[in-house]
Design an enzyme around this catalytic site. Structure first.
Site, PDB file in Angstrom:
ATOM      1  N   GLU A 176       0.781  -1.163  -0.015  1.00  0.00           N
ATOM      2  CA  GLU A 176      -0.110  -0.055   0.031  1.00  0.00           C
ATOM      3  C   GLU A 176       0.794   1.204   0.053  1.00  0.00           C
ATOM      4  OE1 GLU A 176      -3.595   1.908   2.743  1.00  0.00           O
ATOM      5  OE2 GLU A 176      -2.306   0.428   3.678  1.00  0.00           O
ATOM      6  N   LYS A 190      -8.927   3.224  -2.837  1.00  0.00           N
ATOM      7  CA  LYS A 190      -9.667   2.663  -1.470  1.00  0.00           C
ATOM      8  C   LYS A 190     -10.933   3.098  -1.351  1.00  0.00           C
ATOM      9  CE  LYS A 190      -7.598   2.007   3.117  1.00  0.00           C
ATOM     10  NZ  LYS A 190      -6.284   2.266   3.801  1.00  0.00           N
ATOM     11  N   CYS A 220      -5.625  -2.881   2.453  1.00  0.00           N
ATOM     12  CA  CYS A 220      -5.742  -2.881   4.054  1.00  0.00           C
ATOM     13  C   CYS A 220      -6.851  -2.901   4.663  1.00  0.00           C
ATOM     14  CB  CYS A 220      -5.158  -1.554   4.428  1.00  0.00           C
ATOM     15  SG  CYS A 220      -4.268  -1.583   5.949  1.00  0.00           S
TER      16      CYS A 220
END
Length: 318
Positions: free
Chosen positions: A48, A139, A173
């Site tokens: 990430e 995200k 994540c």
């Protein structure tokens, strides 16, 4: 659905960004991609926010109700070292994928180039072995104070791509704690599930093993290994790090098989490229008793609705 090739070598990169430095982080990403390709990898995964950084420990001068000028300087530096998609930087990453002959999946901080240009996104870029930029995932929900520096993606960037080695897709994540986001990946037939992260907790290992079991897929989880001395000391808010440990992120990258067992156990305390040879037939082997979107699903009881329309920030009325 076409039958993928039976075997593929994958590479999961555990390495630190060159923090807040777009050019140097790009050079490191290209070098590691070529190294993985030389070792026979066909899919290469980065953590990430690898370019230019996951800014762990920095406050950007924020308190509820106020922002400092020093924090604004650090945010501008972050913005200035982010990636526009497409751009010269994405061309360079694509060229690295082409030279290495790999599918490259890399976490970046993406700068909006469709509206004002003032919003950053935590994104994953997908490149094919021909160097083509296949697509982007933004995200959906930044976590906690990440929301101070990153905007939210939408359902238009939830891609799963068919490759000769199976279908690949990614959630970033803590998106992986969103059951419906995982369900969307499973519904699209993901076989190699990529989970770039900044989470080095022991509990994260339970997460990726559960996803592998639930989705009956391979999970490639990539995190950074970062120490405090890697941060540039000329950050305006460098003193934010005074109470931070010397080891800012211990890593924990791992590769998990579709029955939840480690193929490559988590690596802590160092930079390393994790390699594994996957047998895609192991997915069918694992689905004998559980197929989350097949014989173990109940579409007559549960319905998944995914809005994949692109979010329009402005609508003009005529």
């Amino acid at each position: 659905m076409s039958n993928p090739q039976q075997n593929v070598r994958v590479a999961v990169v555990q390495a630190a960004s060159v923090i807040m430095d777009l050019e140097a982080s790009m050079e490191k990403a290209v070098s590691l991609t070529l190294e993985a390709g030389e070792k026979g990898a066909k899919i290469v995964v980065f953590p990430e926010a690898f370019i230019p950084a996951y800014p762990r420990g920095l406050t950007f001068g924020t308190k509820v109700g106020s922002r400092s000028q020093e924090g604004r300087k650090d945010w501008f530096r972050y913005w200035d070292n982010s990636i526009v998609v497409p751009s010269e930087e994405t061309d360079k990453l694509g060229e690295a994928a082409r030279k290495a002959g790999v599918y490259l999946v890399i976490g970046v901080i993406e700068r909006d180039n469709e509206n004002s240009g003032g919003t950053l996104y935590c994104s994953v870029l997908f490149f094919g072995p021909d160097g083509e930029l296949l697509g982007v995932h933004r995200k959906l929900k930044p976590t906690a104070s990440e929301r101070l520096i990153w905007g939210e993606g939408d359902g238009s960037t939830l891609p799963v791509f068919e490759t000769p080695y199976g279908k690949i897709g990614a959630l970033i994540c803590w998106e992986n704690y969103m059951p419906l986001a995982r369900a969307a990946m499973y519904a699209k037939g993901v076989q190699i599930y990529i989970a770039p992260t900044a989470d080095a907790r022991d509990a994260w290992q339970a997460t990726i093993r559960h996803i592998a079991l639930e989705g009956r897929c391979f999970v490639l989880s990539s995190n950074q290994y970062v120490t405090k001395d890697m941060y540039p000391t000329d950050l305006a808010c460098y003193d934010d790090l005074a109470s931070s440990p010397d080891e800012m992120s211990r890593g924990g990258s791992a590769i998990v098989g579709p029955l939840g067992d480690y193929i490559f156990e988590p690596v802590f305390g160092r930079e390393e490229i994790l390699y594994a040879d996957l047998d895609i037939r192991d997915i069918a082997y694992s689905q004998f008793d559980f197929d989350v979107v097949g014989h173990y699903s109940r579409p007559d009881v549960f319905t998944l609705l995914v809005n994949e329309e692109k979010k329009e920030n402005v609508k003009w009325m005529k």
